[in-house]
Motif scaffolding. Structure first.
Motif, PDB file in Angstrom:
ATOM      1  N   UNK A   4       0.673  -1.334  -0.083  1.00 28.88           N
ATOM      2  CA  UNK A   4       0.382  -0.140   0.076  1.00 28.88           C
ATOM      3  C   UNK A   4       0.797   1.177  -0.085  1.00 28.88           C
ATOM      4  N   UNK A   5       2.119   0.828   0.230  1.00 27.77           N
ATOM      5  CA  UNK A   5       3.192   2.420  -0.490  1.00 27.77           C
ATOM      6  C   UNK A   5       3.847   2.513  -1.291  1.00 27.77           C
ATOM      7  N   UNK A   6       3.655   1.156  -2.269  1.00 29.74           N
ATOM      8  CA  UNK A   6       3.652   1.907  -3.783  1.00 29.74           C
ATOM      9  C   UNK A   6       3.022   2.599  -4.328  1.00 29.74           C
ATOM     10  N   UNK A  20      -8.670  -7.566  -9.168  1.00 24.17           N
ATOM     11  CA  UNK A  20      -8.299  -6.912  -8.489  1.00 24.17           C
ATOM     12  C   UNK A  20      -6.712  -6.264  -9.182  1.00 24.17           C
ATOM     13  N   UNK A  21      -6.895  -5.049  -9.484  1.00 17.96           N
ATOM     14  CA  UNK A  21      -5.930  -3.992  -9.979  1.00 17.96           C
ATOM     15  C   UNK A  21      -5.224  -3.388  -9.232  1.00 17.96           C
ATOM     16  N   UNK A  22      -3.802  -3.385  -9.079  1.00 16.66           N
ATOM     17  CA  UNK A  22      -3.084  -3.123  -8.464  1.00 16.66           C
ATOM     18  C   UNK A  22      -2.454  -1.876  -9.187  1.00 16.66           C
ATOM     19  N   UNK A  23      -1.990  -0.130  -9.352  1.00 12.85           N
ATOM     20  CA  UNK A  23      -1.591   0.544  -9.662  1.00 12.85           C
ATOM     21  C   UNK A  23      -0.620   1.176  -9.186  1.00 12.85           C
ATOM     22  N   UNK A  42       0.109 -13.393  -4.845  1.00 13.87           N
ATOM     23  CA  UNK A  42      -0.975 -13.469  -3.698  1.00 13.87           C
ATOM     24  C   UNK A  42      -2.206 -14.583  -3.167  1.00 13.87           C
ATOM     25  N   UNK A  43      -2.092 -15.389  -4.497  1.00 19.83           N
ATOM     26  CA  UNK A  43      -2.535 -16.536  -3.744  1.00 19.83           C
ATOM     27  C   UNK A  43      -2.265 -16.926  -2.505  1.00 19.83           C
ATOM     28  N   UNK A  44      -0.667 -16.685  -1.882  1.00 24.89           N
ATOM     29  CA  UNK A  44      -0.369 -16.926  -0.501  1.00 24.89           C
ATOM     30  C   UNK A  44      -1.096 -15.734   0.305  1.00 24.89           C
ATOM     31  N   UNK A  45      -1.456 -14.522   0.134  1.00 26.40           N
ATOM     32  CA  UNK A  45      -1.863 -13.367   0.989  1.00 26.40           C
ATOM     33  C   UNK A  45      -3.255 -13.358   0.569  1.00 26.40           C
ATOM     34  N   UNK A  46      -4.331 -13.635  -0.084  1.00 24.38           N
ATOM     35  CA  UNK A  46      -5.511 -14.047  -0.202  1.00 24.38           C
ATOM     36  C   UNK A  46      -6.148 -15.575   0.959  1.00 24.38           C
ATOM     37  N   UNK A  47      -5.174 -16.726   0.802  1.00 28.50           N
ATOM     38  CA  UNK A  47      -5.228 -17.453   1.559  1.00 28.50           C
ATOM     39  C   UNK A  47      -6.595 -18.936   0.387  1.00 28.50           C
ATOM     40  N   UNK A  48      -5.712 -18.592  -0.787  1.00 27.75           N
ATOM     41  CA  UNK A  48      -6.530 -19.506  -1.588  1.00 27.75           C
ATOM     42  C   UNK A  48      -5.814 -20.593  -2.195  1.00 27.75           C
ATOM     43  N   UNK A  49      -6.900 -21.911  -2.249  1.00 30.69           N
ATOM     44  CA  UNK A  49      -6.509 -22.969  -2.708  1.00 30.69           C
ATOM     45  C   UNK A  49      -5.828 -23.165  -3.654  1.00 30.69           C
ATOM     46  N   UNK A  92      -7.983  -4.816  -0.369  1.00 34.89           N
ATOM     47  CA  UNK A  92      -7.288  -4.096   0.583  1.00 34.89           C
ATOM     48  C   UNK A  92      -7.548  -4.773   1.010  1.00 34.89           C
ATOM     49  N   UNK A  93      -7.025  -5.597   1.491  1.00 35.88           N
ATOM     50  CA  UNK A  93      -6.596  -6.370   2.283  1.00 35.88           C
ATOM     51  C   UNK A  93      -4.815  -7.373   1.293  1.00 35.88           C
ATOM     52  N   UNK A  94      -4.752  -7.025  -0.142  1.00 43.31           N
ATOM     53  CA  UNK A  94      -4.002  -7.127  -0.742  1.00 43.31           C
ATOM     54  C   UNK A  94      -2.795  -6.325  -0.407  1.00 43.31           C
TER      55      UNK A  94
END
Length: 101
Positions: A4-6, A20-23, A42-49, A92-94
């Motif tokens: 979120x700092x970048x 999700x677009x990250x800009x 992204x998968x790890x951060x969002x706890x996705x299978x 927001x979580x990402x």
């Protein structure tokens, strides 16, 4: 350093698919985003299978990465018993992911 700092995120959802677009705030930070923010990260951060398909699209002209995530919303807004089955919470979580130097 937290993502979120970048960068900031814009999100959307259709059914059970989240977008999700990250800009990057600054053009010079785009390369770091490209290196650090992989589908696996992204998968790890969002706890996705592992069976959740994630496709990353690079948008260098916008200094952005766009992630399309299938099956991320527990069936979608109208089918889920979850309190928040919208893509907004995922964006927001990402942004809280820690980036390597």
């Amino acid at each position: 350093m937290l993502l979120r700092e970048l960068a900031h995120a814009r999100t959307g959802d259709k059914g059970d698919v989240s977008n999700i677009a990250v800009i990057a705030y600054r053009a010079e930070d785009y390369d770091r985003l490209q290196r650090s923010l992989t589908e696996d990260r992204v998968r790890a951060r969002l706890c996705l299978e592992p069976d959740h398909q994630i496709r990353r699209h690079e948008l260098p002209g916008l200094k952005a990465l766009n992630f399309v995530i299938e099956g991320a919303l527990a069936g979608g807004v109208t089918r889920s018993a979850s309190l928040d089955a919208h893509g907004k919470c995922l964006g927001a979580w990402l942004l809280g992911v820690e980036l390597e130097d």
